[in-house]
Design a protein around this motif. Sequence first.
Motif, PDB file in Angstrom:
ATOM      1  N   PHE A 242     -54.028  18.310 -28.710  1.00  0.00           N
ATOM      2  CA  PHE A 242     -55.112  18.666 -29.733  1.00  0.00           C
ATOM      3  C   PHE A 242     -56.378  18.090 -29.617  1.00  0.00           C
ATOM      4  O   PHE A 242     -56.569  17.035 -28.908  1.00  0.00           O
ATOM      5  CB  PHE A 242     -54.338  18.243 -31.166  1.00  0.00           C
ATOM      6  CG  PHE A 242     -54.215  17.000 -31.412  1.00  0.00           C
ATOM      7  CD1 PHE A 242     -52.850  16.536 -30.716  1.00  0.00           C
ATOM      8  CD2 PHE A 242     -54.945  16.113 -31.781  1.00  0.00           C
ATOM      9  CE1 PHE A 242     -52.745  15.065 -30.876  1.00  0.00           C
ATOM     10  CE2 PHE A 242     -54.649  14.680 -32.030  1.00  0.00           C
ATOM     11  CZ  PHE A 242     -53.600  14.192 -31.400  1.00  0.00           C
ATOM     12  N   ALA A 243     -57.377  18.781 -30.360  1.00  0.00           N
ATOM     13  CA  ALA A 243     -58.643  18.455 -30.481  1.00  0.00           C
ATOM     14  C   ALA A 243     -59.378  18.857 -31.589  1.00  0.00           C
ATOM     15  O   ALA A 243     -59.203  19.876 -32.199  1.00  0.00           O
ATOM     16  CB  ALA A 243     -59.536  19.185 -28.860  1.00  0.00           C
ATOM     17  N   ALA A 244     -59.892  17.787 -31.976  1.00  0.00           N
ATOM     18  CA  ALA A 244     -60.757  18.216 -33.327  1.00  0.00           C
ATOM     19  C   ALA A 244     -62.336  17.576 -33.304  1.00  0.00           C
ATOM     20  O   ALA A 244     -62.405  16.571 -32.449  1.00  0.00           O
ATOM     21  CB  ALA A 244     -59.967  17.569 -34.531  1.00  0.00           C
ATOM     22  N   LEU A 245     -63.294  18.456 -33.612  1.00  0.00           N
ATOM     23  CA  LEU A 245     -64.517  18.126 -33.534  1.00  0.00           C
ATOM     24  C   LEU A 245     -65.279  17.575 -34.561  1.00  0.00           C
ATOM     25  O   LEU A 245     -65.051  18.187 -35.772  1.00  0.00           O
ATOM     26  CB  LEU A 245     -64.990  19.327 -33.188  1.00  0.00           C
ATOM     27  CG  LEU A 245     -66.635  19.401 -32.489  1.00  0.00           C
ATOM     28  CD1 LEU A 245     -66.614  18.897 -31.208  1.00  0.00           C
ATOM     29  CD2 LEU A 245     -67.173  20.960 -32.753  1.00  0.00           C
ATOM     30  N   GLY A 246     -66.034  16.577 -34.388  1.00  0.00           N
ATOM     31  CA  GLY A 246     -66.731  16.011 -35.543  1.00  0.00           C
ATOM     32  C   GLY A 246     -68.100  16.924 -35.928  1.00  0.00           C
ATOM     33  O   GLY A 246     -69.166  16.050 -35.487  1.00  0.00           O
ATOM     34  N   TRP A 247     -67.931  17.984 -36.204  1.00  0.00           N
ATOM     35  CA  TRP A 247     -69.252  18.802 -36.410  1.00  0.00           C
ATOM     36  C   TRP A 247     -69.082  19.872 -37.207  1.00  0.00           C
ATOM     37  O   TRP A 247     -68.166  20.507 -37.009  1.00  0.00           O
ATOM     38  CB  TRP A 247     -69.865  19.343 -35.003  1.00  0.00           C
ATOM     39  CG  TRP A 247     -71.063  19.717 -34.989  1.00  0.00           C
ATOM     40  CD1 TRP A 247     -71.439  21.261 -35.047  1.00  0.00           C
ATOM     41  CD2 TRP A 247     -72.463  19.217 -35.280  1.00  0.00           C
ATOM     42  NE1 TRP A 247     -72.870  21.268 -35.219  1.00  0.00           N
ATOM     43  CE2 TRP A 247     -73.242  20.133 -35.384  1.00  0.00           C
ATOM     44  CE3 TRP A 247     -72.675  17.817 -35.633  1.00  0.00           C
ATOM     45  CZ2 TRP A 247     -74.843  19.992 -35.345  1.00  0.00           C
ATOM     46  CZ3 TRP A 247     -73.978  17.508 -35.565  1.00  0.00           C
ATOM     47  CH2 TRP A 247     -74.996  18.351 -35.724  1.00  0.00           C
ATOM     48  N   GLY A 248     -69.628  19.840 -38.451  1.00  0.00           N
ATOM     49  CA  GLY A 248     -69.589  21.076 -39.279  1.00  0.00           C
ATOM     50  C   GLY A 248     -70.599  22.084 -39.487  1.00  0.00           C
ATOM     51  O   GLY A 248     -70.667  22.902 -40.208  1.00  0.00           O
ATOM     52  N   GLY A 249     -71.713  21.986 -38.362  1.00  0.00           N
ATOM     53  CA  GLY A 249     -72.581  23.082 -38.284  1.00  0.00           C
ATOM     54  C   GLY A 249     -71.999  24.056 -37.277  1.00  0.00           C
ATOM     55  O   GLY A 249     -70.621  23.929 -37.350  1.00  0.00           O
ATOM     56  N   ASN A 250     -72.655  24.988 -36.621  1.00  0.00           N
ATOM     57  CA  ASN A 250     -72.191  25.825 -35.879  1.00  0.00           C
ATOM     58  C   ASN A 250     -71.213  25.088 -34.898  1.00  0.00           C
ATOM     59  O   ASN A 250     -71.993  24.586 -33.987  1.00  0.00           O
ATOM     60  CB  ASN A 250     -73.442  26.784 -35.192  1.00  0.00           C
ATOM     61  CG  ASN A 250     -74.142  27.825 -36.071  1.00  0.00           C
ATOM     62  OD1 ASN A 250     -73.505  27.736 -37.317  1.00  0.00           O
ATOM     63  ND2 ASN A 250     -74.996  28.294 -35.639  1.00  0.00           N
ATOM     64  N   THR A 286     -73.863  14.275 -27.894  1.00  0.00           N
ATOM     65  CA  THR A 286     -73.079  15.418 -28.771  1.00  0.00           C
ATOM     66  C   THR A 286     -72.421  14.884 -29.807  1.00  0.00           C
ATOM     67  O   THR A 286     -71.969  13.797 -29.909  1.00  0.00           O
ATOM     68  CB  THR A 286     -72.269  16.047 -27.779  1.00  0.00           C
ATOM     69  OG1 THR A 286     -71.014  15.176 -27.385  1.00  0.00           O
ATOM     70  CG2 THR A 286     -72.709  16.718 -26.497  1.00  0.00           C
ATOM     71  N   PRO A 287     -71.998  15.678 -30.579  1.00  0.00           N
ATOM     72  CA  PRO A 287     -70.847  15.373 -31.599  1.00  0.00           C
ATOM     73  C   PRO A 287     -69.507  14.929 -30.948  1.00  0.00           C
ATOM     74  O   PRO A 287     -69.502  14.956 -29.793  1.00  0.00           O
ATOM     75  CB  PRO A 287     -70.652  16.567 -32.419  1.00  0.00           C
ATOM     76  CG  PRO A 287     -71.715  17.377 -32.251  1.00  0.00           C
ATOM     77  CD  PRO A 287     -72.241  17.172 -30.817  1.00  0.00           C
ATOM     78  N   GLY A 527     -66.749  16.470 -38.878  1.00  0.00           N
ATOM     79  CA  GLY A 527     -68.143  16.180 -38.863  1.00  0.00           C
ATOM     80  C   GLY A 527     -68.457  15.650 -40.292  1.00  0.00           C
ATOM     81  O   GLY A 527     -68.902  14.627 -40.665  1.00  0.00           O
ATOM     82  N   ALA A 528     -68.033  16.354 -41.500  1.00  0.00           N
ATOM     83  CA  ALA A 528     -68.324  15.883 -42.937  1.00  0.00           C
ATOM     84  C   ALA A 528     -67.646  14.349 -42.893  1.00  0.00           C
ATOM     85  O   ALA A 528     -67.919  13.478 -43.443  1.00  0.00           O
ATOM     86  CB  ALA A 528     -67.876  16.946 -43.821  1.00  0.00           C
ATOM     87  N   LEU A 529     -66.226  14.355 -42.579  1.00  0.00           N
ATOM     88  CA  LEU A 529     -65.452  13.287 -42.883  1.00  0.00           C
ATOM     89  C   LEU A 529     -65.792  11.983 -42.077  1.00  0.00           C
ATOM     90  O   LEU A 529     -65.309  10.737 -42.242  1.00  0.00           O
ATOM     91  CB  LEU A 529     -64.010  13.332 -42.582  1.00  0.00           C
ATOM     92  CG  LEU A 529     -63.311  14.431 -43.718  1.00  0.00           C
ATOM     93  CD1 LEU A 529     -61.991  14.899 -43.415  1.00  0.00           C
ATOM     94  CD2 LEU A 529     -63.392  13.862 -45.024  1.00  0.00           C
TER      95      LEU A 529
END
Length: 719
Positions: A242-250, A286-287, A527-529
């Motif tokens: 699994f992979a989760a990104l810390g970014w809530g923009g595009n 990067t994020p 991103g938000a969290l």
Amino acid sequence: MLINAIFLLLFEVKYCIMKMTISPEASKMDKKILIIETKNTHYVMGVNEKGILRHIHWGRKACREDYNLSPEWERNSNHSELDYISEEYSPFGGTRYRSCAFKCEYFDGCRDSVFTYESDEMTKDSLSVTLVDKAYDIRIVLHYKWSDEHDIITRSVTVVNNSAHDLTIEKLMSAELSLPTEEIYDITNTNGSWAGEFQLETSPFKAGSIRFETHRGTTGHVNSPFLILSKNATEDFGDVYFAALGWGGNFKMEAQRDFIGITRVTLGLNDFDFTKILHAGERITTPKAYIGYTNGFAEMSNQMNDFAIHHILPKSFAEEPLPVLYNSWEATGFDVNVDNQLRLAKIAAEIGCELFVMDDGWFGARKDDRAGLGDWYVNEEKFPNGIDELIEGVNKLGMDFGLWFEPEMVNEDSDLYRAHPEWVYHYDTRKPSLLRNQLVLNLTIPEVKEYCFDVMDKMVANHNIKYIKWDMNRPFSEIGAPNLENQRDLWYLHTLAVYDIADKLKAKYPYLQIEACSSGGGRAEYGALEHFDMAWTSDNTDPVDRLEIQRGFSMLYPRKSMRAWVTDWNAGSRPTSLDFRFNVSMQGSLSIGSNLLKYTDEEIEKCKYYIALYKDIRELVQFGKLYRLKNFRNDGMSANQYVSEDKSRSVLFLCSTATSFFNRQFKTLNLKGLDPNARYRVTMGDEVKERSGDYLMNVPLQERLADPLSSQIWMIEKI
Ligand code: DGJ
């Protein structure tokens, strides 16, 4: 026929010759092997003879000495070695034809990148590997960070421009991943909408490429910035990457499966309408991407829950349970005033709420969604004696006070817009599109960003405000930002500005909690969290719908950050009891959004009972292990069990979601995560039983929830 046979023969001969030319030394090529070791996994890369950083392994641990690089050879002129080897981070260039992790244009117009290994730095919990494009003096540094307790690696990338020229970056992903085998993996993301967030969708990923992304400027409700790739996996067993990104923009999560069956993933900033100009001497990081490998989905969710608490959420409140809050939005809408808020607050305090949040409607000329956004001063008609009358009243009742803002937005009908129409994203030749009657402020203008910070800063500095709900109710449009040298930078800069304002507020007011909200769960991701303490999950508070929304959220996001309101939402012909609604909301950060002024004495007593129970078990729910025993999509029943770290306490939430008589059948349940050798007291309403842990886990319990849409809460405690 004959010609074909000759052709095939020649091809085979060429193929064998190429194979034979690989010497044993070349096939070993283990000059530089880098091994990241987490609790149960190895993540391995190595540098080949040409200096390319290749990916070797990600998964269960093996003997460290045995890792080496597999041989490389050109298969034929159409499939070069660069085309099929797994690289740690592939740039665009040479004979690579897949979608890459990095693309740029150098000052002289060249768009072909050649990055080779330069150096690495390994500590006990971090690794950075520097790649260099020598012809242009540009470096890419790959960062990896991990901890002993989890199988999760935090990745990011820094690009450093040491040259004397500009570098135009066109694609910059946070990480590239290669899955180990050529088998077919199932791929999971979400296919949601407003009021229908986190709807998990899984399909076998066989060929081509697939992407999950947003172009909205903010996360949105449709796809999520995460990917799960699994092989024959269940909650308990099976390979899960699994992979989760810390970014809530595009954002963009992309998977590709190539001609030899290798599945590769890239994730990061969306390259849609994106360029970043790095001037001489500049760098960009990067994020973050959080990647992990586990056995089964439960292990994935539990590791991420714990990892997020210790390594992602803002430190100030990460390790403590969040307060039970009351939010007045569903009770009073825009029609807030000192009287109705105080009347609600009195009952909220009586039932046990710890924080009272006044939502939209308290400022400017705000009567509905047509006016007032941008004018963050207290409406004097609604609060003739100022807002402190309400705040002090709330504080006297023993609760903290919180306030709603939507700082990135403005209504045309507002003093702010009248004074500064140029402060929104716009093109002079285009009519701005209104959504919910509002426009998006251009946070890339320093004065606008400062204004957004100042309005919240002033309110918090001058009033006893302990909590901000930061809303965002529309995506971007007409994305002109004439203030910028490179207007394609606005997506990136806007998101950074949001995070920066939140960080500054939290730094100045360490006691301040901030909730991320975007028309429900449009900003509920890492991103938000990384900057906000929690997120509003969905405007849909129907408890049956909510079970699926919450299941999706619980896959990778921490339960404590999931605000879950009990409201009066009763979906038409499918009303649900207050017990059922509490049962569902108690599985996150319990909050109340009902119109308490209309509650009967009996309902008030129920609220008191459940809020007290929640306070007793909230550590279990927020910090314990979660076992999803049944889910309503497949089983007509939801059964989620939470177990404390030391296995001494557990709580089980059962909800029958079946609405037909026929479906009211017995379900078998095996509890999980208990101590097999201990005895437990199981309290199911008035009924109390004693059973051993191994009995509860191994002998199926036959459960029958008597009525459709009924619910039960079981407490399981070690004797
Ligand atoms: C959307 C949010 O999701 C709701 O909870 C509420 O805050 C409204 N906005 C207020 O306008």
